[in-house]
Design an enzyme around this catalytic site. Structure first.
Site, PDB file in Angstrom:
ATOM      1  N   ARG A 169      10.493  56.696   0.073  1.00  0.00           N
ATOM      2  CA  ARG A 169      10.981  55.716   1.041  1.00  0.00           C
ATOM      3  C   ARG A 169       9.998  54.577   1.261  1.00  0.00           C
ATOM      4  O   ARG A 169      10.405  53.428   1.385  1.00  0.00           O
ATOM      5  CB  ARG A 169      11.427  56.383   2.334  1.00  0.00           C
ATOM      6  CG  ARG A 169      10.423  56.853   3.294  1.00  0.00           C
ATOM      7  CD  ARG A 169      11.012  57.974   4.122  1.00  0.00           C
ATOM      8  NE  ARG A 169      11.243  59.116   3.247  1.00  0.00           N
ATOM      9  CZ  ARG A 169      12.426  59.729   3.088  1.00  0.00           C
ATOM     10  NH1 ARG A 169      13.444  59.374   3.792  1.00  0.00           N
ATOM     11  NH2 ARG A 169      12.533  60.725   2.243  1.00  0.00           N
ATOM     12  N   THR A 170       8.706  54.903   1.325  1.00  0.00           N
ATOM     13  CA  THR A 170       7.754  53.823   1.556  1.00  0.00           C
ATOM     14  C   THR A 170       7.734  52.858   0.364  1.00  0.00           C
ATOM     15  O   THR A 170       7.777  51.648   0.529  1.00  0.00           O
ATOM     16  CB  THR A 170       6.347  54.395   1.818  1.00  0.00           C
ATOM     17  OG1 THR A 170       6.425  55.324   2.898  1.00  0.00           O
ATOM     18  CG2 THR A 170       5.378  53.292   2.181  1.00  0.00           C
ATOM     19  N   LYS A 182      -8.106  55.523 -18.311  1.00  0.00           N
ATOM     20  CA  LYS A 182      -9.322  55.244 -19.086  1.00  0.00           C
ATOM     21  C   LYS A 182     -10.534  55.188 -18.161  1.00  0.00           C
ATOM     22  O   LYS A 182     -11.611  54.753 -18.567  1.00  0.00           O
ATOM     23  CB  LYS A 182      -9.214  53.894 -19.803  1.00  0.00           C
ATOM     24  CG  LYS A 182      -8.032  53.734 -20.745  1.00  0.00           C
ATOM     25  CD  LYS A 182      -8.136  52.376 -21.466  1.00  0.00           C
ATOM     26  CE  LYS A 182      -6.799  51.940 -22.048  1.00  0.00           C
ATOM     27  NZ  LYS A 182      -6.794  50.537 -22.492  1.00  0.00           N
ATOM     28  N   ARG A 193      -1.110  53.056  -1.695  1.00  0.00           N
ATOM     29  CA  ARG A 193      -1.141  54.401  -1.115  1.00  0.00           C
ATOM     30  C   ARG A 193      -2.181  55.203  -1.887  1.00  0.00           C
ATOM     31  O   ARG A 193      -2.162  55.243  -3.117  1.00  0.00           O
ATOM     32  CB  ARG A 193       0.222  55.084  -1.229  1.00  0.00           C
ATOM     33  CG  ARG A 193       0.120  56.588  -0.894  1.00  0.00           C
ATOM     34  CD  ARG A 193       1.442  57.230  -0.653  1.00  0.00           C
ATOM     35  NE  ARG A 193       2.013  56.761   0.584  1.00  0.00           N
ATOM     36  CZ  ARG A 193       3.121  57.268   1.148  1.00  0.00           C
ATOM     37  NH1 ARG A 193       3.751  58.269   0.563  1.00  0.00           N
ATOM     38  NH2 ARG A 193       3.586  56.790   2.272  1.00  0.00           N
ATOM     39  N   HIS A 226      -1.203  54.905   8.581  1.00  0.00           N
ATOM     40  CA  HIS A 226       0.008  54.528   7.847  1.00  0.00           C
ATOM     41  C   HIS A 226       0.652  53.432   8.703  1.00  0.00           C
ATOM     42  O   HIS A 226       1.676  53.637   9.344  1.00  0.00           O
ATOM     43  CB  HIS A 226       0.927  55.748   7.719  1.00  0.00           C
ATOM     44  CG  HIS A 226       2.069  55.564   6.761  1.00  0.00           C
ATOM     45  ND1 HIS A 226       2.411  54.346   6.204  1.00  0.00           N
ATOM     46  CD2 HIS A 226       2.973  56.454   6.260  1.00  0.00           C
ATOM     47  CE1 HIS A 226       3.456  54.499   5.422  1.00  0.00           C
ATOM     48  NE2 HIS A 226       3.816  55.758   5.425  1.00  0.00           N
TER      49      HIS A 226
END
Lengths: 313, 313, 313
Positions: free
Chosen positions: C54-55, C82, C104, C132
């Site tokens: 959802r975010t 890498k 995030r 958040h």
């Protein structure tokens, strides 16, 4: 088409509804590079819980040609890894303003279940071994554009019939449209049930009689044990070999939903031969999906008047 | 540039063709925020079969600034997991109306092979240890913008030369453009073959002589055994240390195709120092790729007149 | 809001800044289908190093409704494999012209650290157990739209408080806005520290007193051992059962940041019941994120005049 809320399967559509979608698909097929912005500012999501190249990209091309915003849901990086259900995911997308969801899933019946409880438009991009309605529509579009009409054609679908969701859709659609349907393939791969009027024949008869020889992808890995067949043996016994292709009647064409197992269900040289419409099917897939998306999302506003010229189908 | 069907490698391009691409890249570099819609409604696909951040996003930014629709192909979720070949995938995209495919692959020669059988435009985003032509073009663009011209410059490329596809492209392009090319690095990392005119020198000579000190990423994990070197030992023996950077002549600059191994081939403090153009290279990458995309997709219609002012290069 | 360079946490914002964002979020919430092109031709990137539905999609919808170009960074297929650092990735995106990055990450403090050394706008989409902020903003927007004002409301946040970044943001924001905050949950899940004025109460008191009963997702897999509780036992002891929901006062509402564990922290029948605003929260998330993106990227040009009507909040 105001009454079509979702596209779950061709089982649910009338002959008139199928023809209306095909007419609109013909409209888009005639405009292969047109950038239409009739879905500008509107959101659609693609949720593929199984691997796909052509179906997924075909939908994405169709969506973008219509001007829609596209969200590509990747199960591996989503909250489904936290155990969220597809229902809750769909409801979440709906709450964000997403108006249609294209779903491919292993679970038969999932879409039907979702359809009862969500408002956004659901489009089945293949559910287990049940249906793959847009593949069927693009096949019909390809036949219509090739032969001018569908009614009276003879189509042979050959190979791994039991697990084929493509066949699942054709079993519902072809009889409605007056197409004669022949099935051929290994006995162990025959569908459990077939509708009245559909005939099971020997492969040679199918190839010699059909206007359309539609080969299906065989999932050999799934069948190898029960068949005791190598790829080469399968090709020889049940594939469209060069020899069998020569038996096809004049004007007949080869189709395949792809991806193709070259050298298994079809000889590699036939994939892109003159009588093959396999590439054309991919091209027509974009038009068929544009028609579906437009009809579901703009159905009530569509000014285009269907001639409903069923006689021409 | 009507005759450039694909961008497989700089090996295939003439001096004039390279300069024409660079001229157009300069045009875009001078318009860093311009949203041009000259590819509006047209589709390009990115197929990266190896991990990438900057090349992939650089292409995506270039494509979107030109107004194109972008399809991002992710091998893990595609029909390649069902065994579909890259050829069949490309042909599928082509049938959907995709006009260019940007491909990164481990397989050298794959693009050349594809080029013979597909119609869409292929752009090499790195193929094995062969070439990485758009990286080379952005390097050239960066040098041209820094020094005003390319002819007569001395460029030292240093480090893991044997496996470098960036070097692969520079070996073809620099001599064509009158750039003197010096190579330095561990003996075990030297390329198998070098063109006439290219010199292998000691690292100190390279650093002291060059206008451009281009360090290459070392894949230490691949070499550790044969080199018997830790990261620290490699840095000391073959890296651009702070001491070596001080030997660079006035006006000389540091370049690196990135991602950088900080503290291995280059001291971490040099990555963003005043003489470093590493960030500028990334910025110029977008312009170089816009020029390539535009030239391949609009070549025959481009009204822009190249001055072909080779004298200024 | 010219002085807001990034959105790392609500800890850093004043009451006036939070209200200004909420006012703009109300503006967008009132225009749920508007396609605004105020970020046309500008690039934003989404970097999710943890799974999200959802975010991530909420940001993508917000970005596309504002007309921005969106780059979706997938860690698994990028140069982070890498060994490239997030700092180098962000700097690379910046060099390409990307103006904002939504991140995030598991690493608390990473965004604060990045903020000191990069120029593009950073937006925290959840960092470890820290904050958040856009979730908190959408919660505030939902409460404001429901109750007409925030000041004087009583909000109970219930459940797995210790590891909640949603709580992390609310602990900073709610007191600033004059909201009374009650906490309830298992003793082992209490936060280490709480600000003055925030009260820990028994669950029944929380449910009976609050205008907003905000249930948090419990990561039972993380706690099962220390709690010695099954899902059913957790639900009975600490969840919003049907019985407890009946204790809520008239006009009180249920909220949850989702994804929901149906039958664990909340009874499945309550998720979409009449007093639940869970779906509304998702809808408001788009508006809140549009406000954040617009403010960070257009702040200095925004002609919209905030009333700064703090009295109405």
């Amino acid at each position: 088409m105001k009454n079509v809320a979702h596209l779950i399967g061709l089982k649910d559509l009338s002959k008139e509804q199928i023809i209306q979608l095909l007419e609109r698909a013909e409209y888009w097929a005639a405009r292969p590079t047109e950038q239409a912005d009739i879905l500008r500012g509107r959101f659609v999501a693609n949720l593929f819980f199984e691997a796909s190249t052509r179906t997924r990209f075909s939908f994405e091309v169709a969506q973008k040609r219509l001007g829609a915003h596209v969200l590509n849901f990747i199960p591996e990086t989503s909250s489904t890894v936290k155990g969220e259900t597809v229902y809750d995911t769909i409801r979440t997308l709906e709450a964000m303003g997403v108006e249609a969801a294209v779903i491919r899933t292993k679970k038969e019946g999932l879409l039907q279940e979702l359809a009862e409880s969500v408002d956004l438009k659901l489009i089945n991009a293949g559910d287990g071994t049940n249906e793959h309605p847009t593949q069927c529509l693009l096949d019909l579009l390809t036949m219509k554009r090739q032969f001018g009409k569908l009614s009276g054609l003879t189509v042979a679908i050959i190979g791994d019939l039991r697990h084929s969701r493509v066949l699942g859709s054709h079993l519902h659609a072809l009889p409605k449209l007056g197409v004669n349907l022949l099935l051929a393939g290994p006995a162990t791969m025959m569908p459990a049930q077939i509708p009245q009027g559909v005939k099971i024949v020997e492969m040679e008869e199918a190839v010699q009689t059909a206007d359309v020889v539609m080969m299906l992808r065989v999932q050999l890995e799934r069948h190898a044990d029960s068949l005791y067949l190598s790829k080469e043996e399968y090709h020889k016994a049940h594939g469209l070999t060069l020899e069998r292709a020569k038996m096809m009647k004049s004007g007949a064409v080869i189709m395949h939903p792809a991806p193709v197992n070259r050298g298994v269900e079809i000889h590699t040289d036939l994939v892109e031969c003159e009588t093959s419409l396999i590439q054309t099917q991919v091209t027509n897939g974009v038009a068929a999906r544009m028609a579906v998306l437009e009809t579901l999302l703009k159905g009530s506003e569509m000014t285009w008047e269907s001639s409903l010229a069923t006689a021409t189908y």
